[in-house]
Design a protein around this motif. Structure first.
Motif, PDB file in Angstrom:
ATOM      1  N   GLN A 163       7.400   4.073  10.849  1.00  0.00           N
ATOM      2  CA  GLN A 163       6.879   3.290   9.713  1.00  0.00           C
ATOM      3  C   GLN A 163       7.851   3.405   8.536  1.00  0.00           C
ATOM      4  OE1 GLN A 163       3.836   1.719  10.156  1.00  0.00           O
ATOM      5  NE2 GLN A 163       2.556   3.071  11.356  1.00  0.00           N
ATOM      6  N   TRP A 198       3.923  -0.266   5.597  1.00  0.00           N
ATOM      7  CA  TRP A 198       3.245   0.442   6.698  1.00  0.00           C
ATOM      8  C   TRP A 198       2.654  -0.598   7.627  1.00  0.00           C
ATOM      9  CZ3 TRP A 198       4.704   5.282   5.707  1.00  0.00           C
ATOM     10  CH2 TRP A 198       4.341   6.268   6.630  1.00  0.00           C
ATOM     11  N   ASP A 199       2.012  -0.159   8.704  1.00  0.00           N
ATOM     12  CA  ASP A 199       1.522  -1.184   9.632  1.00  0.00           C
ATOM     13  C   ASP A 199       0.207  -1.823   9.184  1.00  0.00           C
ATOM     14  OD1 ASP A 199      -0.017   1.009  10.297  1.00  0.00           O
ATOM     15  OD2 ASP A 199       0.552   1.082  12.420  1.00  0.00           O
ATOM     16  N   TRP A 200      -0.125  -1.630   7.927  1.00  0.00           N
ATOM     17  CA  TRP A 200      -1.281  -2.325   7.332  1.00  0.00           C
ATOM     18  C   TRP A 200      -0.980  -2.783   5.905  1.00  0.00           C
ATOM     19  CZ3 TRP A 200      -1.302   1.029   3.464  1.00  0.00           C
ATOM     20  CH2 TRP A 200      -0.990   2.359   3.751  1.00  0.00           C
ATOM     21  N   TRP A 203      -5.382  10.116   3.503  1.00  0.00           N
ATOM     22  CA  TRP A 203      -4.252  10.115   4.437  1.00  0.00           C
ATOM     23  C   TRP A 203      -2.933  10.448   3.723  1.00  0.00           C
ATOM     24  CZ3 TRP A 203      -0.649   5.950   4.061  1.00  0.00           C
ATOM     25  CH2 TRP A 203       0.287   5.879   5.104  1.00  0.00           C
ATOM     26  N   CYS A 210       4.122  10.778   9.230  1.00  0.00           N
ATOM     27  CA  CYS A 210       4.877  10.147  10.312  1.00  0.00           C
ATOM     28  C   CYS A 210       6.376  10.366  10.183  1.00  0.00           C
ATOM     29  CB  CYS A 210       4.583   8.649  10.376  1.00  0.00           C
ATOM     30  SG  CYS A 210       2.853   8.236  10.530  1.00  0.00           S
ATOM     31  N   ASN A 240       0.176  13.947   7.880  1.00  0.00           N
ATOM     32  CA  ASN A 240      -0.271  13.027   8.924  1.00  0.00           C
ATOM     33  C   ASN A 240       0.798  12.810   9.990  1.00  0.00           C
ATOM     34  OD1 ASN A 240      -1.980  10.577   9.905  1.00  0.00           O
ATOM     35  ND2 ASN A 240       0.071   9.736   9.598  1.00  0.00           N
ATOM     36  N   GLU A 241       0.473  13.159  11.200  1.00  0.00           N
ATOM     37  CA  GLU A 241       1.280  12.840  12.391  1.00  0.00           C
ATOM     38  C   GLU A 241       2.738  13.277  12.303  1.00  0.00           C
ATOM     39  OE1 GLU A 241       0.672   8.760  13.546  1.00  0.00           O
ATOM     40  OE2 GLU A 241      -1.429   9.113  14.017  1.00  0.00           O
ATOM     41  N   TRP A 253      -5.416   7.053  19.845  1.00  0.00           N
ATOM     42  CA  TRP A 253      -4.863   5.697  19.752  1.00  0.00           C
ATOM     43  C   TRP A 253      -4.537   5.098  21.115  1.00  0.00           C
ATOM     44  CZ3 TRP A 253      -5.587   2.572  15.998  1.00  0.00           C
ATOM     45  CH2 TRP A 253      -5.713   3.039  14.686  1.00  0.00           C
ATOM     46  N   HIS A 290      -3.420   1.073  20.381  1.00  0.00           N
ATOM     47  CA  HIS A 290      -2.009   1.372  20.621  1.00  0.00           C
ATOM     48  C   HIS A 290      -1.852   1.783  22.090  1.00  0.00           C
ATOM     49  CE1 HIS A 290      -0.435   1.107  16.553  1.00  0.00           C
ATOM     50  NE2 HIS A 290      -1.251   2.023  16.079  1.00  0.00           N
ATOM     51  N   GLU A 330      -8.658  10.112  13.795  1.00  0.00           N
ATOM     52  CA  GLU A 330      -8.202   8.718  13.718  1.00  0.00           C
ATOM     53  C   GLU A 330      -8.454   8.022  15.041  1.00  0.00           C
ATOM     54  OE1 GLU A 330      -4.215   7.635  12.662  1.00  0.00           O
ATOM     55  OE2 GLU A 330      -4.276   8.817  10.827  1.00  0.00           O
ATOM     56  N   TRP A 359      -9.935   4.959  11.606  1.00  0.00           N
ATOM     57  CA  TRP A 359      -8.800   4.412  10.893  1.00  0.00           C
ATOM     58  C   TRP A 359      -9.113   2.964  10.655  1.00  0.00           C
ATOM     59  CZ3 TRP A 359      -5.029   6.575   8.338  1.00  0.00           C
ATOM     60  CH2 TRP A 359      -4.075   5.726   7.786  1.00  0.00           C
ATOM     61  N   TRP A 392      -7.169  -2.538  10.546  1.00  0.00           N
ATOM     62  CA  TRP A 392      -8.229  -1.693  11.111  1.00  0.00           C
ATOM     63  C   TRP A 392      -9.338  -1.411  10.091  1.00  0.00           C
ATOM     64  CZ3 TRP A 392      -2.957  -0.658  11.414  1.00  0.00           C
ATOM     65  CH2 TRP A 392      -2.378  -0.797  12.672  1.00  0.00           C
TER      66      TRP A 392
HETATM   67  C1  BMA Z   1      -1.998   6.266  12.507  1.00  0.00           C
HETATM   68  C2  BMA Z   1      -1.940   6.473  11.024  1.00  0.00           C
HETATM   69  C3  BMA Z   1      -1.087   5.498  10.321  1.00  0.00           C
HETATM   70  C4  BMA Z   1      -1.119   4.162  10.974  1.00  0.00           C
HETATM   71  C5  BMA Z   1      -2.250   4.025  11.927  1.00  0.00           C
HETATM   72  C6  BMA Z   1      -2.296   2.714  12.636  1.00  0.00           C
HETATM   73  O1  BMA Z   1      -0.972   6.766  13.176  1.00  0.00           O
HETATM   74  O2  BMA Z   1      -1.639   7.767  10.743  1.00  0.00           O
HETATM   75  O3  BMA Z   1       0.197   5.966  10.165  1.00  0.00           O
HETATM   76  O4  BMA Z   1      -1.184   3.195  10.006  1.00  0.00           O
HETATM   77  O5  BMA Z   1      -2.167   4.998  12.881  1.00  0.00           O
HETATM   78  O6  BMA Z   1      -1.180   2.509  13.432  1.00  0.00           O
END
Ligand code: BMA
Length: 851
Positions: free
Chosen positions: A156, A173-175, A362, A391, A428-429, A503, A507, A526, A623, A634
């Protein structure tokens, strides 16, 4: 804080681009706090990025450097008084000059500064404050170049973001959009004083049985000599429980005991009792300085005990185990100063309305504004607070570590009195990156923090040494978890220990959401499924009518998730019969999809709350709760605070008493849906967060043909005792023959207590695309006062969704309607002449009906 000699430096500022030199004229800044994008929008130099593809026209801003300037007069000051300029937050690479002299250089937006300017020559009538903001994007690129010893890996945004202590979502970011801001994002003020309260905090322990609370009040003052300090603690009812006057030189600790304290509880479990702590510096009867804060007393534990599933992971407050049903929080705007207190309050209130008891702030956003935590204290929402790392594999060179330490110390000091903040996580992650790129990590074997610094994963030092050390020093006894997800150094998807981010639905391999219950961990911090916002939000964010279709560039632009089209399309075609994909149908199907996914997730994981000592799942945080801009994402509540249908699924599944019925499916997720089973097995249970058990609850069970609306078995009534704060199994693996001539059917469960229906649930055969929904006999009636809808049907209806918009509120949505049942939805804000719109699955009439 209120200081008698405080001048807020929030108006009269001007700004201009530095690189253009003096030729560029100053532009007015409406008010501080702000960021340069807000000021450029105000001056019509850039459009609002929330609309259409305007984000692209704003990208040039991040490459520039900006100068902010204020001319101000200073109040006259008594000899011996100090003068201090306070910057609560500068975003981010800032050089500050006062009357031409440099007084501060800063490169961390998460820290505040107090700059002593007592010895500077201040003119009572005219001073100049100038703040230069270098381009953060360019500066961050430089940091990465200057540190070739470190491998900057980021998922990201771009990898350079990790070298700068700035909200990471600013890089996109992806949102959310990429808007790398600059500016005075938090208040600036001038203080002159002889003495001041530097800080006052409480450290305490609570005995949850006696409710006695013992602690100390820790006072720090800034003064040239000893000062008299008056301390007061008032109970939630305003009565005084402690008053004390002491003499303080620098600091003092005052012990206190509260017998049978009024403890603070998360909502649904008790009162949100808040005490008022007052600290005054006094001189005779005059108050020289004053700090007042609300504090709450509670005992919070993270229960990590060995059990038959591995090691538990759940929160216990005042001795009560809490199933943490809730959601993850992202910054509510690209420009934080644009978020009003009212807006914070509204989004957080929506959490309570949908029975969510925990939010996770987050790590790619900000340590939130004070109002966020104040509202959580007030409403009883538990806060899981990430430190701001997301991330990535972060560097750990000495200056960076110093900056992180300062940031952590300051923010923990700012948050530690809030009873709502129950858990801190390193970020986070970040361990997901460690695992994916096989960075050095020997959790059990290498316990030497200095060696971590030399490894390919140096930020382990931050997450497992620096942050827990700071937390233990500044807020002893606070709960700390090194990252989200994390579980004792095990693989990040280990479902036996710690938390996981699940995920694999959406994902990864895009597993069906129907199996959430089989792929959860000890705490699901999440997981999520995307949905479009309501049409009203799309209309506000896309202006060209030709772009208002599901496949348009602008719709894609307002969905930043990778591969979103194919992921949404796959889930839709896997589950629903697609006969039309115009905008209305797309909005409807994505929303129903998300609502269904949440329904499977929450009812399955809440079931795994089990009972004491058998808490397989300690919580589920979807999430994501909210949005940063108008988007398909989301989020369950969109940017304009319009609730998506999934909001109501959560509300039902997290309600204090919730019945659930679910038929089993194939264990092989690749062949989940048998075309025509000859028997089914189903389970029936009731989840309760109530403090006491309930005798004689009745569960009504009906088996209703989807084609005819008729029942093929007599209605069953089961009487059960519903266990307190547990999941009570009513039926387990119950078999039902399904001869070939039998129609597909819904199992409809209803929980009745003292004659009142308190919860309903429906289990439908999956996937919906195999089913036909002709001629449902749906009746939707609005009463004359236009504040109540009554709904009925002659055949089962799936997913009746009413259109929503800002200002229109409903008590329920995304409703399944069974024959013989009457459903009432309260409506607020429907205007005279305004049509209510709705749609249900397989609707044969016009795509959207109106009333
Ligand atoms: C997770 C979150 C975000 C991301 C979300 C959706 O990994 O921690 O980083 O926006 O998934 O992909």
């Amino acid at each position: 804080m209120s200081l008698s000699n405080t001048v807020e430096l929030n108006t009269g500022w001007q700004f201009r681009e530095i690189d253009l030199g003096k030729s560029d004229s100053w532009l007015p800044v409406p008010s501080i706090p702000s960021v340069v994008h807000m000021d450029l929008i105000h001056n019509k130099r850039i459009p609002d990025p929330s609309l259409d593809t305007n984000e692209l026209d704003c990208q040039w801003v991040e490459e520039k450097s900006w100068r902010y300037m204020l001319e101000f007069a200073t109040p006259s000051r008594k000899i011996g008084d100090k003068a201090v300029i306070v910057f609560e937050g500068l975003d981010t690479v800032a050089t500050v000059k006062l009357n031409g002299n440099e007084i501060l250089k800063s490169d961390n937006m998460f820290v505040s500064h107090r700059i002593d300017i007592t010895t500077q020559h201040l003119d009572t009538s005219h001073n100049t404050l100038e703040i230069d903001f270098a381009s953060a994007a360019r500066y961050a690129r430089g940091v990465e170049k200057d540190h070739p010893e470190h491998w900057f890996i980021a998922h990201q945004g771009e990898s350079t973001r990790m070298g700068l202590r700035k909200a990471q979502y600013h890089w996109g970011w992806d949102w959310g959009p990429r808007l790398v801001t600059a500016g005075i994002w938090r208040p600036v003020r001038l203080e002159t004083f002889s003495s001041r309260v530097e800080d006052v905090s409480v450290q305490y322990s609570v005995d949850e049985k006696s409710k006695d609370c013992q602690g100390i009040i820790d006072v720090h003052v800034e003064a040239n000599a000893q000062v008299d300090v008056w301390l007061g603690l008032q109970g939630p009812d305003g009565s005084s429980v402690l008053e004390k006057q002491i003499t303080v030189e620098k600091s003092a600790q005052v012990p206190f005991t509260l017998r049978k304290a009024s403890l603070w509880y998360p909502f649904g479990y008790g009162e949100q009792s808040l005490y008022t702590l007052t600290c005054n510096i006094v001189h005779g009867t005059t108050i020289i300085d004053n700090v007042r804060r609300k504090v709450g007393f509670r005992k919070a534990e993270l229960v990590q005990e060995k059990d038959s599933y591995g090691k538990s992971f759940y929160v216990r407050v005042n001795g009560i185990d809490i199933f943490a049903g809730g959601s993850c929080w992202i910054p509510a705007d690209p420009f934080i100063p644009r978020i009003s207190a009212q807006r914070y309050r509204e989004v957080l209130t929506a959490m309570v309305e949908s029975n969510q008891v925990m939010t996770r702030i987050w790590g790619g956003g900000i340590y939130e504004e004070d109002i966020f935590y104040e509202v959580c204290d007030e409403l009883g929402i538990l806060v899981w607070q990430d430190f701001m790392f997301a991330c990535g594999s972060y560097p750990a060179f000495p200056d960076f570590l110093d900056s992180v330490e300062r940031e952590a110390r300051q923010n923990v000091r700012r948050l530690r009195h809030h009873p709502s903040v129950v858990l801190y996580a390193g970020g986070n992650e970040n361990y997901y990156i460690q695992e994916t790129y096989k960075l050095t990590y020997d959790y059990a074997g290498d316990k030497d923090p200095q060696s971590w610094l030399k490894s390919s994963f140096p930020s382990r030092y931050i997450f497992e040494h620096l942050l827990p050390k700071v937390l233990a020093e500044e807020s002893p006894g606070s709960i700390y978890h090194p990252d989200s997800p994390w579980g004792d150094g095990n693989p990040i998807l280990d479902d036996t220990v710690g938390d996981i981010h699940q995920w694999e639905v959406w994902h990864g391999v895009m597993k069906p959401y129907q199996i959430y219950g089989e792929i959860g961990g000890r705490f699901n911090s999440e997981f999520g499924m995307e949905a479009a916002p309501h049409i009203s939000t799309i209309n506000q964010s896309i202006s060209d009518p030709r772009e208002k279709h599901p496949s348009s560039w602008t719709m894609d632009f307002h969905n930043k998730a990778g591969q979103q089209q194919r992921r949404l399309a796959s889930y839709i075609s896997e589950n629903f019969k697609v006969t039309n994909l115009d905008l209305n149908s797309w909005v409807y199907l994505t929303q129903l999809l998300q609502s269904e996914a949440m329904h499977y997730a929450y009812r399955s994981w809440r079931r795994q709350w089990g009972k004491p000592s058998q808490r397989q799942c300690g919580g589920a945080l979807v999430w994501q709760l909210n949005d940063t801009w108008p988007a398909t994402s989301w989020a369950i509540v969109d940017y304009y605070l319009v609730k998506k249908p999934s909001f109501y699924a959560m509300k039902r599944d997290l309600s204090p008493l919730s019945v659930a019925v679910m038929r089993k499916h194939n264990n092989d997720w690749t062949k989940l849906f048998p075309s025509r089973p000859d028997t089914i097995e189903y389970d029936l249970w009731v989840s309760s967060s109530k403090a006491t058990h309930i005798e004689n609850a009745t569960i009504e069970l009906r088996f209703i043909s989807i084609r005819t609306g008729q029942e093929f078995l007599p209605t069953q009534h089961k009487t059960a005792r519903i266990e307190a704060n547990s999941c009570t199994t009513i039926l387990d693996n119950t078999k039902l023959d399904c001869p070939l001539d039998r129609d597909a059917f819904v199992i409809f469960a209803k929980l009745i207590i003292d004659g009142n229906v308190v919860s309903r649930d429906y289990d439908w055969p999956q996937p919906y695309r195999y089913l036909s929904f002709e001629d449902r006999g749906l009746g939707v009636k609005l009463n004359e006062s236009r504040n109540q809808i009554s709904i009925s049907a002659t055949r089962p209806v799936k997913g009746l969704i009413f259109g929503e918009r800002p200002g229109l509120t409903l008590s329920d949505n995304s409703i399944d309607v069974m024959p013989g049942e009457q459903y009432i939805v309260d409506v607020d804000g429907l205007q005279e002449g305004e049509a209510l719109t709705w749609k249900y699955l397989g609707q044969a009439e016009a795509p959207t009906c109106k009333l």
